[in-house]
Write a protein that holds these residues in place. Structure first.
Motif, PDB file in Angstrom:
ATOM      1  N   LEU A 174       0.820  -1.207   0.000  1.00 42.33           N
ATOM      2  CA  LEU A 174       0.000   0.000   0.000  1.00 42.33           C
ATOM      3  C   LEU A 174       0.854   1.256   0.000  1.00 42.33           C
ATOM      4  N   VAL A 175       1.938   1.233   0.758  1.00 49.13           N
ATOM      5  CA  VAL A 175       2.858   2.374   0.777  1.00 49.13           C
ATOM      6  C   VAL A 175       3.485   2.573  -0.600  1.00 49.13           C
ATOM      7  N   SER A 176       3.828   1.464  -1.250  1.00 46.62           N
ATOM      8  CA  SER A 176       4.403   1.552  -2.594  1.00 46.62           C
ATOM      9  C   SER A 176       3.413   2.180  -3.567  1.00 46.62           C
ATOM     10  N   VAL A 182       9.225   8.720   0.495  1.00 52.31           N
ATOM     11  CA  VAL A 182       7.822   8.416   0.807  1.00 52.31           C
ATOM     12  C   VAL A 182       7.740   7.137   1.639  1.00 52.31           C
ATOM     13  N   GLY A 183       8.534   6.137   1.266  1.00 50.21           N
ATOM     14  CA  GLY A 183       8.546   4.889   2.017  1.00 50.21           C
ATOM     15  C   GLY A 183       8.992   5.076   3.455  1.00 50.21           C
ATOM     16  N   LEU A 187       5.089   6.203  10.048  1.00 54.55           N
ATOM     17  CA  LEU A 187       3.692   6.304  10.479  1.00 54.55           C
ATOM     18  C   LEU A 187       3.118   4.925  10.784  1.00 54.55           C
ATOM     19  N   TRP A 188       3.443   3.937   9.909  1.00 55.61           N
ATOM     20  CA  TRP A 188       2.962   2.571  10.132  1.00 55.61           C
ATOM     21  C   TRP A 188       3.539   1.985  11.416  1.00 55.61           C
ATOM     22  N   LEU A 189       4.800   2.264  11.694  1.00 58.48           N
ATOM     23  CA  LEU A 189       5.424   1.761  12.914  1.00 58.48           C
ATOM     24  C   LEU A 189       4.716   2.315  14.140  1.00 58.48           C
ATOM     25  N   ALA A 190       4.392   3.617  14.109  1.00 61.97           N
ATOM     26  CA  ALA A 190       3.719   4.241  15.244  1.00 61.97           C
ATOM     27  C   ALA A 190       2.320   3.658  15.446  1.00 61.97           C
ATOM     28  N   SER A 215      17.814   3.237  10.339  1.00 64.13           N
ATOM     29  CA  SER A 215      17.687   2.829   8.938  1.00 64.13           C
ATOM     30  C   SER A 215      17.031   3.923   8.113  1.00 64.13           C
ATOM     31  N   ALA A 216      16.022   4.587   8.684  1.00 67.89           N
ATOM     32  CA  ALA A 216      15.362   5.679   7.976  1.00 67.89           C
ATOM     33  C   ALA A 216      16.327   6.842   7.747  1.00 67.89           C
TER      34      ALA A 216
END
Length: 333
Positions: free
Chosen positions: A62-64, A93-94, A100-103, A188-189
């Motif tokens: 979905l992020v892709s 963007v990833g 956001l997904w991690l949070a 990593s980010a």
């Protein structure tokens, strides 16, 4: 060598490593036949290996797609970026969406283990790049069958080697107590963002490389476990010691070179980790260890293509940037 029960930490560790390797091979064979690269060389292996965490795989896709839609219908309407800039935007963007997904996922009941979250930082960007270059159909259709086929083959091979024979090495050098490395997603980010800045933001004629988008972050994260850094260095030297003489006899380029480097990298890293575990009693993370298995290949690829000066300079800048942000945080935490 010991046997593993299905679903155990050792079994998942074996599954992730074997399936990731199978994914590299499947992606390479498909590219050789169709000249279509689905998310680069790593995406299929990552997604297939991560299918034991299906929600994370779904969010990655979905992020892709979100990155693709943003670039296709917003950014490309404003200006025409170069191909590498498109890739960099997809990576950015990833990273943002991954954070956001991690949070969000941490707030969910029974948050899942994210042993492959590090690779997941760059996979949305790689898939987004394929969507832009090749289109939705030529990317998602082959991805739709390659990922489950690879996962089923990986599961079968894991069942054979971990429970039937048994040939599992997971208990020899891995432990759940080691995983994950501190601040894994943060470093990593940051590593991805600094790598983009170094490779795209410096003088283009310099052609600086960072030995991979996540390498600097993994080195910084491993400051608390120096055995990782030692093995990364030894394995990289081992890969180069084998590949460079071989390439003088049989020159390889592109994916042909990368698949050979990855194979050598997996062998050297695994051998070094087994030796370290047997001699010094060192243990390593399980699923996340697949990242270290491929890092020497990525570093070696940049060294072979761009030379020591450009790669070391780029890695140095990326390391300095990551360290400036994360080392104080790690010390405080």
């Amino acid at each position: 060598m010991t046997s593993q029960t299905m679903g155990s930490y050792g079994f998942i560790t074996d599954y992730v490593h074997l399936t990731f390797l199978l994914g590299l091979i499947v992606s390479y064979l498909y590219f050789r036949r169709r000249q279509i690269s689905v998310g680069g060389s790593l995406a299929v292996g990552y997604l297939a290996a991560a299918l034991y965490m299906p929600l994370n795989v779904l969010v990655t896709l979905l992020v892709s797609m979100f990155g693709y839609l943003l670039i296709r219908f917003v950014i490309l309407k404003i200006f025409l970026p170069r191909p590498r800039q498109i890739f960099a935007i997809g990576l950015a963007v990833g990273v943002v969406c991954g954070g956001l997904w991690l949070a969000v996922s941490e707030a969910l009941p029974g948050a899942q283990d994210r042993g492959l979250a590090l690779v997941g930082v760059i996979v949305p960007g790689m898939l987004c790049n394929s969507l832009i270059k090749q289109g939705v159909v030529h990317t998602l259709v082959p991805l739709g069958w390659m990922v489950p086929v690879t996962a089923v083959a990986g599961l079968g091979l894991t069942l054979l080697t971990s429970t039937v024979l048994p040939l599992s090495l997971a208990d020899t050098f891995t432990s759940s107590d080691v995983e994950p490395l501190p601040l894994l997603f943060l470093v990593s980010a940051l590593s991805v963002l600094f790598a983009v800045l170094v490779q795209e933001g410096t003088v283009r004629s310099w052609k600086l490389r960072t030995g991979g988008y996540v390498t600097a972050g993994m080195i910084i994260a491993a400051l608390t476990q120096l055995s990782y850094i030692a093995i990364l260095a030894v394995a990289t030297l081992g890969v180069l010691a084998v590949y460079v003489p071989f390439s003088r006899r049989v020159p390889l380029f592109g994916k042909d070179r990368f698949i050979l480097l990855c194979s050598l990298s997996f062998v050297f890293v695994t051998a070094c980790e087994i030796i370290a575990a047997q001699v010094w009693g060192v243990r390593f993370g399980g699923p996340q260890n697949v990242v270290f298995c491929v890092l020497p290949a990525i570093i070696s690829n940049d060294l072979v293509q761009y030379g020591v000066k450009r790669t070391s300079a780029g890695m140095g800048l990326s390391l300095a940037g990551c360290a400036a942000v994360t080392v104080p945080v790690m010390a405080w935490v």
